[in-house]
Each structure stands twice: as C-alpha cells, then as structure tokens.
Design a protein around this motif. Structure first.
Motif, mmCIF file in Angstrom:
data_model
loop_
_atom_site.group_PDB
_atom_site.id
_atom_site.type_symbol
_atom_site.label_atom_id
_atom_site.label_comp_id
_atom_site.label_asym_id
_atom_site.label_seq_id
_atom_site.Cartn_x
_atom_site.Cartn_y
_atom_site.Cartn_z
ATOM 1 N N VAL B 4 0.958 -1.439 -0.288
ATOM 2 C CA VAL B 4 0.076 0.066 -0.144
ATOM 3 C C VAL B 4 0.667 1.041 0.008
ATOM 4 O O VAL B 4 1.730 1.538 0.899
ATOM 5 N N THR B 5 0.442 2.122 -1.058
ATOM 6 C CA THR B 5 1.473 3.421 -1.111
ATOM 7 C C THR B 5 0.509 4.704 -1.020
ATOM 8 O O THR B 5 -0.500 4.596 -1.305
ATOM 9 N N GLN B 6 1.274 5.610 -0.263
ATOM 10 C CA GLN B 6 0.460 6.804 -0.004
ATOM 11 C C GLN B 6 1.244 7.994 -0.364
ATOM 12 O O GLN B 6 2.300 7.955 -0.083
ATOM 13 N N THR B 7 0.450 8.961 -1.209
ATOM 14 C CA THR B 7 1.190 10.382 -1.382
ATOM 15 C C THR B 7 0.307 11.363 -0.709
ATOM 16 O O THR B 7 -0.885 11.105 -0.984
ATOM 17 N N PRO B 8 0.817 12.419 -0.494
ATOM 18 C CA PRO B 8 2.225 12.627 -0.019
ATOM 19 C C PRO B 8 2.674 12.183 1.381
ATOM 20 O O PRO B 8 1.538 11.727 1.796
ATOM 21 N N LYS B 9 3.774 12.469 1.713
ATOM 22 C CA LYS B 9 4.075 11.746 2.948
ATOM 23 C C LYS B 9 3.946 12.576 4.212
ATOM 24 O O LYS B 9 3.382 12.714 5.128
ATOM 25 N N PHE B 10 4.042 14.045 3.741
ATOM 26 C CA PHE B 10 3.694 15.316 4.408
ATOM 27 C C PHE B 10 3.035 16.252 3.665
ATOM 28 O O PHE B 10 3.272 16.662 2.605
ATOM 29 N N GLN B 11 2.118 17.007 4.638
ATOM 30 C CA GLN B 11 1.523 18.229 3.941
ATOM 31 C C GLN B 11 1.180 19.311 4.960
ATOM 32 O O GLN B 11 0.859 18.900 6.021
ATOM 33 N N VAL B 12 1.535 20.457 4.730
ATOM 34 C CA VAL B 12 1.061 21.564 5.468
ATOM 35 C C VAL B 12 0.059 22.509 4.686
ATOM 36 O O VAL B 12 0.250 22.786 3.556
ATOM 37 N N LEU B 13 -1.233 22.905 5.226
ATOM 38 C CA LEU B 13 -2.116 23.529 4.730
ATOM 39 C C LEU B 13 -2.508 24.669 5.516
ATOM 40 O O LEU B 13 -2.570 24.531 6.708
ATOM 41 N N LYS B 14 -3.172 25.680 4.978
ATOM 42 C CA LYS B 14 -4.008 26.610 5.637
ATOM 43 C C LYS B 14 -5.285 26.417 5.863
ATOM 44 O O LYS B 14 -6.244 25.679 4.883
#
Lengths: 115, 116
Positions: B4-14
């Motif tokens: 199982v793969t996921q993208t992205p690994k990290f994310q910063v949102l406003k």
C-alpha cells in the motif's frame, strides 16, 4: 456496541524478560481479534489474529496471544523481549458477521524494552 | 510488490485549503480504508470501500469525501481543511472474503497533515 480497552498506556520491560501487553474487548457474539504493531513513523503491521479454535495464537517475531472468552481478553505475550520490540501495539476487534468497516482499534500501548 | 502506497508523506495546509490524499495498492484487494490517527485516540475509520464502486462512512466522516477510482486506488479529499483535521492519515486494504470473514488489513506508511 463494540469496544476495545488497552488499560496500560505504556509497558516497560527489561531485555530478556517476558512481556505482556493487555487487551480486553466487548462485542456481541464471538469476536475476531487482531494485534498490530507500529514502529515510529511507519504504518501498522499485522502481528496475529484469532479466528476460532486454539486459544493460543502464534504470530510474527515470536509474539503470541491468548484468547480468554470468560475474561473477554486477548493479551499479547512474548517469552523474551528484545530492544527492537519497542513500538506501539494496537489491539483490534470485530464481531463475526460484521462489516469490514467495523474493526475497532484500541488506543494503543507503548512498549519500551530497555537493554 | 510495493503493498500500500500513499502520497504525499507530509503536507501543511492553511485553514480553508483543499487537498487530496492518494492511496494505491498492488495486492489485488477488494476492500480499502481510510483512517486517522490522533495521539491517545488509536485509529478511527473515516471511510471505507468494500469493493470497487462502493463507499461507506466510518466513525468520523465529516469534512471528508472519498473516491474509489478503480480497484487499486482510493483517494481522500479534504474540501476545506480545518485545524481539527491535523492528524496522521493511513490508508489500508484487505481481501474481501465471505461476509464477516476476518480479513487482515494491510496499511500504508501514512500521510502527516498539519492544518494551520
């Protein structure tokens, strides 16, 4: 309603000693029970599951778990702990006949094995 | 075999921004799941898809939408992100056997999302 309790937030064990991570559950009817392990910054990895039959289930990395219907428990055990066993452990339960969406996880127990 | 793969690994949102978390599995599993993990809360199911073309709400679906694009892919969309959605998100998949079968779920590495 289904529920899972892991009564200890953290378990500390010396390397080489036996370890137990506790899990109790509440479900209508007979359960399917699972243990997963999560290493830091990783996803959960399957360790073992109880379906039916022998109450002692053997899993990966030398872990085993004992199903006790009268005590509604499914404790995870290992005869001799390794430092590399340090991780977060999750118990999960699902009622037989329930949908796949009804797998309920406990809050997790952090296992710390010291050299 | 990547699992199982996921993208992205990290994310910063406003706050108020939207984004889609992607998940794919190569194990030919029928069922797929989205969970969120918060400290001291364990894993809570957001949505799941028992088979291609079906989706169902889990314990905490509010603020999320999902799409089962095909058998391999299951995406999670945040339309208007809120700070309460700061969490680690895990995708999982499992073989769907007979109704009620104790299929094992296999998890991706997770997406760490922060909403400011």
């Amino acid at each position: 309603a289904q529920s899972v309790a892991q009564p200890e937030d953290q378990v500390n064990v010396a390397e080489g000693n036996p370890l137990t991570v506790k899990c109790t559950y509440s479900v209508s009817g007979n359960p399917y029970l699972f243990w997963y392990v999560q290493y830091p910054n990783r996803g959960l990895q399957f360790l073992l599951k109880y379906i039916t039959g022998d109450n002692l289930v053997k899993g990966s990395y030398g872990f085993e778990a004992e199903f006790n219907k009268s005590q509604t428990s499914f404790h995870l055990k290992k005869p001799s702990a390794l430092v590399s066993d340090s991780a977060l452990y999750f118990c999960a339960v699902r009622a037989r006949g329930g949908s796949q969406g009804n797998l309920i996880f406990g809050k997790g127990t952090k296992l710390s094995v010291k050299p | 075999n990547a699992g199982v793969t996921q993208t992205p690994k990290f994310q910063v949102l406003k706050t108020g921004q939207s984004m889609t978390l992607q998940c794919a599995q190569d194990m030919n599993h029928n069922s797929m799941y989205w969970y969120r993990q918060d400290p001291g809360m364990g894993l809570r199911l957001i949505y799941y898809s028992a088979s291609e073309g079906t989706t169902d709400k889990g314990e905490v679906p509010n603020g999320y939408n999902v799409s089962r694009l095909n058998k391999r892919e299951f995406s999670l969309r945040l339309e208007s992100a809120a700070p309460s959605q700061t969490s680690v998100y895990f995708c999982a998949s499992s073989e769907r056997g007979l109704a009620g079968a104790p299929d094992t779920q296999y998890f991706g590495p997770g997406t760490r999302l922060t909403v400011l």
